[in-house]
Scaffold this motif. Structure first.
Motif, PDB file in Angstrom:
ATOM      1  N   LYS A 188       0.835  -1.197   0.000  1.00 57.92           N
ATOM      2  CA  LYS A 188       0.000   0.000   0.000  1.00 57.92           C
ATOM      3  C   LYS A 188       0.869   1.246   0.000  1.00 57.92           C
ATOM      4  O   LYS A 188       2.022   1.210   0.451  1.00 57.92           O
ATOM      5  N   CYS A 189       0.292   2.357  -0.466  1.00 61.50           N
ATOM      6  CA  CYS A 189       0.966   3.645  -0.344  1.00 61.50           C
ATOM      7  C   CYS A 189      -0.071   4.737  -0.180  1.00 61.50           C
ATOM      8  O   CYS A 189      -1.275   4.515  -0.392  1.00 61.50           O
ATOM      9  N   GLY A 190       0.372   5.920   0.186  1.00 64.23           N
ATOM     10  CA  GLY A 190      -0.527   7.060   0.295  1.00 64.23           C
ATOM     11  C   GLY A 190      -0.371   7.843   1.578  1.00 64.23           C
ATOM     12  O   GLY A 190      -0.781   8.999   1.655  1.00 64.23           O
ATOM     13  N   ILE A 191       0.219   7.234   2.606  1.00 59.53           N
ATOM     14  CA  ILE A 191       0.457   7.929   3.869  1.00 59.53           C
ATOM     15  C   ILE A 191       1.901   8.428   3.872  1.00 59.53           C
ATOM     16  O   ILE A 191       2.829   7.642   3.719  1.00 59.53           O
ATOM     17  N   ARG A 192       2.074   9.738   4.058  1.00 58.37           N
ATOM     18  CA  ARG A 192       3.416  10.322   4.051  1.00 58.37           C
ATOM     19  C   ARG A 192       3.688  11.003   5.394  1.00 58.37           C
ATOM     20  O   ARG A 192       3.472  12.213   5.548  1.00 58.37           O
ATOM     21  N   VAL A 251       5.872  14.375   5.778  1.00 54.27           N
ATOM     22  CA  VAL A 251       5.317  15.716   5.573  1.00 54.27           C
ATOM     23  C   VAL A 251       3.894  15.830   6.125  1.00 54.27           C
ATOM     24  O   VAL A 251       3.190  16.803   5.859  1.00 54.27           O
ATOM     25  N   SER A 252       3.471  14.814   6.882  1.00 54.01           N
ATOM     26  CA  SER A 252       2.151  14.807   7.536  1.00 54.01           C
ATOM     27  C   SER A 252       1.014  15.031   6.540  1.00 54.01           C
ATOM     28  O   SER A 252       0.130  15.874   6.747  1.00 54.01           O
ATOM     29  N   THR A 253       1.051  14.285   5.449  1.00 51.31           N
ATOM     30  CA  THR A 253      -0.021  14.370   4.453  1.00 51.31           C
ATOM     31  C   THR A 253      -0.401  12.971   3.978  1.00 51.31           C
ATOM     32  O   THR A 253       0.334  11.995   4.186  1.00 51.31           O
ATOM     33  N   PHE A 254      -1.560  12.891   3.327  1.00 55.97           N
ATOM     34  CA  PHE A 254      -1.928  11.729   2.534  1.00 55.97           C
ATOM     35  C   PHE A 254      -1.742  12.147   1.075  1.00 55.97           C
ATOM     36  O   PHE A 254      -1.975  13.302   0.724  1.00 55.97           O
ATOM     37  N   ASP A 255      -1.352  11.196   0.213  1.00 50.27           N
ATOM     38  CA  ASP A 255      -0.959  11.587  -1.139  1.00 50.27           C
ATOM     39  C   ASP A 255      -1.316  10.501  -2.150  1.00 50.27           C
ATOM     40  O   ASP A 255      -0.682   9.455  -2.196  1.00 50.27           O
ATOM     41  N   PHE A 256      -2.362  10.775  -2.955  1.00 51.94           N
ATOM     42  CA  PHE A 256      -2.738   9.867  -4.039  1.00 51.94           C
ATOM     43  C   PHE A 256      -2.401  10.465  -5.403  1.00 51.94           C
ATOM     44  O   PHE A 256      -3.019  10.139  -6.408  1.00 51.94           O
TER      45      PHE A 256
END
Length: 307
Positions: free
Chosen positions: A80-84, A87-92
Motif C-alpha cells: 500500500k501507499c498514500g500515507i506520508r 510531511v504529515s499528508t496523505f498523497d494519491f
C-alpha cells in the motif's frame, strides 16, 4: 488453508493474510523462521505498506524469504501507499503512486505486486490522476490487481468513475469489539448509538460489488488501544470465547478469527502477530465454522446489542 477469490479477480488467496507491519521487531533468524512457518501452513499472502518501518519491513521480508524467481512464484504480495508521515499528508497523486510502487518493488526484490492498495483516503485526491497511475502500473506489469484501504462506498464510486481496473479489496478496521459496520445494519431504524451509520453501509456495498473486505487489527479494541483477548476489561467476552474455544479444542485466538470468517462476506483478516504459535492458531480458524448461535453469543458478549 481454505481459499477464496479476491474480489472479482481470478486470484485464489488464503482466508488469512499475514500482515508484516511488525516484522522489523524480529531479528534475521526469527524473521526467516516466521515466514517459513507461514508458508508451511499455507499462509502465502503477505500484506505490506511503504509506511511500515519506513520501508524497512519490506526489505526485511525480502531477505527473510530469500527472494528469487522460484520463491516469488509461491507468494502473493500486497502493498500500500498514500500515507506520508515525513510531511504529515496523505498523497494519491500520480507522481507519488508511481514513485512509491517503484520503491516498494525494489525493497521487496520483485518485478510486480499481486495487489496494490491506496492507503488512507486523500482529501485532495484527483481520481483522474489515480486512473492514469493505475493504467501505467497495469500496462507495465508492475501491479496485477488494485484495491483500497479505509474507504467508504462513495469514495470507491468516485474512483470507479475514472479507474477502469476493478477494486478487489478494501482494508477496514473490524473485530468483535469494533463492529460498527455490522452493528448499524442490525440496528436499522433504532435510536441507539449502534444504529449510527458511520461508513455509508460499506459492508453491504462491498458484498454487492464483490469487493473482499480485509479486516485489520482483528484483535484490537478502540484504535490500537490494546487486545481484547485475556483483557480484564472484557470479562464476559473472554468467558464466552473461551467456552467456544473449549468446545472446538482450539485457542481463543482461533475463535476470534473464526468469528470474522463466519460472516458470509468472505472476509480475509490481516493478522499482525509476529508470534509463530499465534500465527498458526489464526490459520486454524480456516477449519472452524461457528454456529449462528455461537457467533451471536460472542457478538453480544462484546457489549454489542440486539434491538
Amino acid at each position: 488453508m481454505r481459499t477464496i477469490k479476491l474480489g472479482t479477480s481470478d486470484l485464489e488467496v488464503p482466508v488469512v493474510a499475514v500482515g508484516c507491519m511488525r516484522i522489523n521487531s524480529l531479528d534475521k533468524k526469527e524473521a526467516e523462521s516466521f515466514v517459513q512457518t507461514a508458508l508451511e501452513n499455507g499462509a502465502n499472502f503477505f500484506d505490506h505498506a511503504d509506511l511500515y518501518g519506513a520501508g524497512e519491513c519490506e526489505e526485511i521480508f525480502a531477505d527473510a524469504v530469500h527472494m528469487n524467481d522460484d520463491v516469488r512464484e509461491k507468494l502473493i504480495l500486497q502493498s500500500k501507499c498514500g500515507i506520508r508521515p515525513d510531511v504529515s499528508t496523505f498523497d494519491f497523486s500520480k507522481e507519488h503512486i508511481l514513485h512509491s510502487v517503484d520503491n516498494i518493488l525494489k525493497r521487496l526484490k520483485t518485478d510486480y505486486l499481486d495487489t496494490f492498495l491506496l492507503h488512507r483516503p486523500d482529501a485532495l485526491m484527483e481520481p483522474e490522476e489515480v486512473a492514469e497511475a493505475f493504467d501505467i502500473l497495469e500496462s507495465s506489469g508492475k501491479v496485477r490487481h488494485f484495491g483500497v484501504s479505509n474507504q467508504n462506498p462513495m469514495q470507491m464510486e468516485l474512483l470507479k468513475k475514472y479507474v477502469k481496473q476493478p477494486i478487489v479489496a478494501n482494508q477496514l478496521q473490524l473485530s468483535v469489539t469494533n463492529t460498527t459496520m455490522i452493528s448499524s445494519g442490525i440496528n436499522v431504524n433504532m435510536t441507539n448509538e449502534a444504529a449510527v451509520n458511520r461508513d455509508g453501509s460499506v459492508l453491504d456495498y462491498c458484498r454487492l460489488n464483490n469487493i473482499t473486505i480485509q479486516p485489520w487489527s482483528p484483535f484490537q479494541y478502540g484504535f490500537f488501544e490494546g487486545v481484547f483477548l485475556g483483557n480484564e476489561k472484557f470479562p464476559d467476552l473472554n468467558k464466552q470465547i473461551d467456552e467456544v474455544a473449549a468446545k472446538y479444542g482450539v485457542s481463543n485466538t482461533t475463535i476470534a478469527i473464526a468469528w470474522l470468517l463466519r460472516h458470509p462476506a468472505n472476509m480475509q483478516p490481516v493478522i499482525g502477530t509476529m508470534n509463530e504459535g499465534r500465527l498458526v492458531d489464526c490459520i486454524k480458524a480456516s477449519d472452524v465454522h461457528l454456529t449462528r448461535e455461537e457467533w451471536y453469543s460472542i457478538y453480544r458478549a462484546a457489549g454489542n446489542i440486539l434491538p
